[in-house]
Design a protein around this motif. Structure first.
Motif, PDB file in Angstrom:
ATOM      1  N   ARG A  29      -3.131  60.885  74.534  1.00 43.86           N
ATOM      2  CA  ARG A  29      -2.357  61.385  73.389  1.00 43.86           C
ATOM      3  C   ARG A  29      -2.911  62.746  72.942  1.00 43.86           C
ATOM      4  N   ARG A  30      -4.233  62.828  72.815  1.00 43.93           N
ATOM      5  CA  ARG A  30      -4.882  64.067  72.384  1.00 43.93           C
ATOM      6  C   ARG A  30      -4.642  65.184  73.413  1.00 43.93           C
ATOM      7  N   VAL A  31      -4.736  64.850  74.684  1.00 45.64           N
ATOM      8  CA  VAL A  31      -4.530  65.842  75.745  1.00 45.64           C
ATOM      9  C   VAL A  31      -3.115  66.396  75.676  1.00 45.64           C
ATOM     10  N   LEU A  32      -2.132  65.517  75.522  1.00 52.23           N
ATOM     11  CA  LEU A  32      -0.741  65.980  75.426  1.00 52.23           C
ATOM     12  C   LEU A  32      -0.533  66.882  74.218  1.00 52.23           C
ATOM     13  N   GLU A  33      -1.094  66.481  73.091  1.00 46.11           N
ATOM     14  CA  GLU A  33      -0.940  67.296  71.886  1.00 46.11           C
ATOM     15  C   GLU A  33      -1.598  68.657  72.054  1.00 46.11           C
ATOM     16  N   GLU A  34      -2.748  68.716  72.724  1.00 46.10           N
ATOM     17  CA  GLU A  34      -3.422  69.997  72.982  1.00 46.10           C
ATOM     18  C   GLU A  34      -2.565  70.898  73.867  1.00 46.10           C
ATOM     19  N   LYS A  35      -1.731  70.295  74.722  1.00 48.04           N
ATOM     20  CA  LYS A  35      -0.861  71.058  75.627  1.00 48.04           C
ATOM     21  C   LYS A  35       0.465  71.436  74.974  1.00 48.04           C
ATOM     22  N   GLY A  36       0.632  71.048  73.696  1.00 50.60           N
ATOM     23  CA  GLY A  36       1.860  71.396  72.995  1.00 50.60           C
ATOM     24  C   GLY A  36       2.969  70.374  73.143  1.00 50.60           C
ATOM     25  N   VAL A  37       2.618  69.177  73.604  1.00 44.98           N
ATOM     26  CA  VAL A  37       3.602  68.116  73.738  1.00 44.98           C
ATOM     27  C   VAL A  37       3.464  67.211  72.518  1.00 44.98           C
ATOM     28  N   VAL A  38       4.573  66.942  71.862  1.00 44.48           N
ATOM     29  CA  VAL A  38       4.536  66.139  70.637  1.00 44.48           C
ATOM     30  C   VAL A  38       5.428  64.907  70.780  1.00 44.48           C
ATOM     31  N   GLU A  39       5.108  63.883  70.011  1.00 45.59           N
ATOM     32  CA  GLU A  39       5.909  62.669  70.013  1.00 45.59           C
ATOM     33  C   GLU A  39       6.939  62.753  68.893  1.00 45.59           C
ATOM     34  N   VAL A  40       8.205  62.541  69.244  1.00 46.82           N
ATOM     35  CA  VAL A  40       9.292  62.543  68.275  1.00 46.82           C
ATOM     36  C   VAL A  40      10.072  61.254  68.479  1.00 46.82           C
ATOM     37  N   LYS A  41       9.969  60.361  67.501  1.00 51.59           N
ATOM     38  CA  LYS A  41      10.680  59.081  67.557  1.00 51.59           C
ATOM     39  C   LYS A  41      10.408  58.341  68.866  1.00 51.59           C
ATOM     40  N   GLY A  42       9.137  58.280  69.274  1.00 58.49           N
ATOM     41  CA  GLY A  42       8.754  57.531  70.465  1.00 58.49           C
ATOM     42  C   GLY A  42       8.978  58.246  71.783  1.00 58.49           C
ATOM     43  N   THR A  43       9.438  59.499  71.733  1.00 56.08           N
ATOM     44  CA  THR A  43       9.667  60.280  72.951  1.00 56.08           C
ATOM     45  C   THR A  43       8.781  61.507  72.918  1.00 56.08           C
ATOM     46  N   TRP A  44       8.170  61.836  74.048  1.00 56.28           N
ATOM     47  CA  TRP A  44       7.279  62.999  74.115  1.00 56.28           C
ATOM     48  C   TRP A  44       8.081  64.229  74.553  1.00 56.28           C
TER      49      TRP A  44
END
Length: 71
Positions: A49-64
């Motif tokens: 989760r942290r790695v994705l967020e660092e790459k600019g990927v965010v979770e929106v309503k259960g979808t990345w």
């Protein structure tokens, strides 16, 4: 050594080491399954989760989603 997934040949001198590594792996997998059954996400368990967020990927309503992509 053989099971339903296949066969592996292990040098006798390393058999104990390989068995110990296999037991460690099985225990880790069992713990991961326990956490998933308890409601944790694989992303959180594996620290992704942290790695994705660092790459600019965010979770929106259960979808990345890629937050850097254009609309």
């Amino acid at each position: 050594m053989a099971d339903s997934d296949g066969v592996i040949v292990v040098p006798n001198r390393r058999a104990g080491e390989i068995v110990n590594l296999a037991v460690e792996r099985k225990n880790a997998d069992d713990e991961t399954r326990r956490k998933i059954k308890g409601g944790e996400s694989v992303l959180s368990i594996k620290g992704l989760r942290r790695v994705l967020e660092e790459k600019g990927v965010v979770e929106v309503k259960g979808t990345w989603l890629d937050a850097t992509a254009g609309s």
